[in-house]
Design a protein around this motif. Sequence first.
Motif, short mmCIF file in Angstrom:
data_model
loop_
_atom_site.label_atom_id
_atom_site.label_comp_id
_atom_site.label_asym_id
_atom_site.label_seq_id
_atom_site.Cartn_x
_atom_site.Cartn_y
_atom_site.Cartn_z
N THR A 125 3.53 -8.25 8.93
CA THR A 125 2.17 -7.98 8.16
C THR A 125 2.41 -6.86 7.14
O THR A 125 1.67 -7.19 5.87
N LEU A 126 3.27 -5.87 7.15
CA LEU A 126 3.17 -5.05 6.27
C LEU A 126 4.25 -5.44 4.99
O LEU A 126 4.05 -5.16 3.82
N GLU A 127 5.13 -6.44 5.53
CA GLU A 127 6.04 -6.79 4.18
C GLU A 127 5.30 -7.66 3.37
O GLU A 127 5.62 -7.70 2.21
N LYS A 128 4.23 -8.11 3.49
CA LYS A 128 3.32 -8.78 2.78
C LYS A 128 2.75 -7.89 1.69
O LYS A 128 2.35 -8.37 0.73
N LEU A 129 2.82 -6.77 1.92
CA LEU A 129 2.26 -5.69 0.70
C LEU A 129 3.39 -5.30 -0.27
O LEU A 129 2.98 -4.60 -1.21
N LEU A 130 4.54 -5.88 0.02
CA LEU A 130 5.62 -5.35 -0.91
C LEU A 130 5.59 -6.42 -2.05
O LEU A 130 5.17 -7.74 -1.70
N PRO A 131 5.96 -6.08 -3.46
CA PRO A 131 6.48 -4.94 -3.81
C PRO A 131 5.30 -3.98 -3.71
O PRO A 131 4.24 -4.51 -4.33
N LEU A 132 5.13 -2.79 -3.58
CA LEU A 132 3.96 -1.76 -3.50
C LEU A 132 3.47 -1.76 -5.10
O LEU A 132 2.35 -1.30 -5.24
N LYS A 133 4.20 -1.71 -5.95
CA LYS A 133 4.00 -1.43 -7.40
C LYS A 133 3.02 -2.50 -7.78
O LYS A 133 2.25 -2.29 -8.88
N LYS A 151 4.57 11.93 6.79
CA LYS A 151 5.84 12.24 6.21
C LYS A 151 6.63 11.33 6.23
O LYS A 151 7.80 11.36 6.74
N CYS A 152 6.18 10.19 5.32
CA CYS A 152 7.13 8.96 5.47
C CYS A 152 7.24 8.48 3.98
O CYS A 152 6.41 9.04 3.00
N CYS A 153 7.87 7.55 3.45
CA CYS A 153 7.86 7.23 2.27
C CYS A 153 8.12 5.58 2.20
O CYS A 153 9.08 5.09 2.89
N GLY A 154 7.31 4.72 1.62
CA GLY A 154 7.40 3.27 1.80
C GLY A 154 6.90 2.71 2.80
O GLY A 154 6.39 3.50 3.63
N ASP A 161 10.88 0.78 -1.69
CA ASP A 161 9.55 -0.10 -1.70
C ASP A 161 8.74 0.14 -2.71
O ASP A 161 7.83 -0.94 -3.40
N TRP A 162 8.84 1.36 -3.42
CA TRP A 162 8.02 1.78 -4.62
C TRP A 162 8.92 1.19 -5.84
O TRP A 162 8.14 1.44 -7.10
N GLY A 163 10.06 0.83 -6.11
CA GLY A 163 10.60 0.26 -7.31
C GLY A 163 11.12 1.75 -7.82
O GLY A 163 11.50 2.58 -7.11
N SER A 164 11.35 1.82 -9.10
CA SER A 164 11.74 2.91 -9.90
C SER A 164 10.74 4.03 -10.03
O SER A 164 11.12 5.15 -10.14
N THR A 165 9.76 3.88 -9.55
CA THR A 165 8.59 5.27 -9.61
C THR A 165 8.18 5.49 -8.30
O THR A 165 7.25 4.59 -7.72
N CYS A 192 7.29 4.14 6.59
CA CYS A 192 5.77 4.44 7.09
C CYS A 192 5.82 3.44 8.50
O CYS A 192 4.71 3.58 9.35
N VAL A 193 6.42 2.20 8.64
CA VAL A 193 6.32 1.20 9.46
C VAL A 193 6.56 1.79 10.87
O VAL A 193 6.03 1.51 11.73
N LYS A 194 7.42 3.23 10.91
CA LYS A 194 7.62 3.62 12.17
C LYS A 194 6.49 4.23 12.84
O LYS A 194 6.09 4.58 13.83
N PHE A 195 5.72 4.92 11.75
CA PHE A 195 4.49 5.59 12.03
C PHE A 195 3.30 4.73 12.47
O PHE A 195 2.92 5.10 13.53
N VAL A 196 3.18 3.66 11.85
CA VAL A 196 2.16 2.64 12.25
C VAL A 196 2.65 2.07 13.52
O VAL A 196 1.60 1.88 14.47
#
Length: 240
Positions: A125-133, A151-154, A161-165, A192-196
């Motif tokens: 489900t969350l993979e459908k939101l990629l790429p985040l930019k 305290k997670c990222c991507g 997952d955010w690309g270069s920025t 963040c998938v681990k937190f979810v």
Amino acid sequence: MKENSLLFFRKKMAVNKCIKYSLFLFNLLFWISGCIILGVSIYLKVSKNGNVIMDEAVPFVDLLIAVGVIIMVLGFLGCCGAIKENRCMLILFFIGLLLIFILLLIAGILGAVGEKKSQVWVKETLEKLLPLKDQKPEVQTDLQKLEVEAKCCGLINGPSDWGSTVPSSCDCVDTAQACQSANGRQVYSTPCVKFVTSFMEKNAIIALGIAFGIAVLMLFGMAFAMTLYCQIGKRDANTA
């Protein structure tokens, strides 16, 4: 006059008062349990702070709200059926309990054997939101709020997952967490998938515990309702 008194006596004695008031007490407890489910589910809904990411990955909270409302309605229906000795209300109550019991049983079995599948489903489900930019600004904002809180990222792969920025919400301000270097900064490396997933599993255990307790109450409720239904039917047949 004597015959009328006899009919009145038989009519009163045909229905077991113990069963009648036990069913009323059960339905009162059942209604209260519906209030508890509704309250817990609303709390879980609020605890997500309307976050789009959490709503996408953990949609069962809305289902819990619906179940809580249905149980409250059934509890009220059962109370009225017991006090008024209304067979129509009692049979509707019995059917409603039976259907919810079957659904809870299926949900419990699926929840017990499908933990790994649920993790895969969250990830897909969350993979459908990629790429985040490329996501909408509100989605990015909600994810950044989640990153600060958890305290997670991507989402799936981490900062990449955010690309270069990589946003500032990923900055590693807690050195006790796993961090990595990105664009000359230290950012959280845990996606963040681990937190979810952890959030879903923790609240699924709470939901299953409540469901098990409700299912046990339902067995007693169905037995009381059908017993009272049959007694009222016999009473009406004898006084017809």
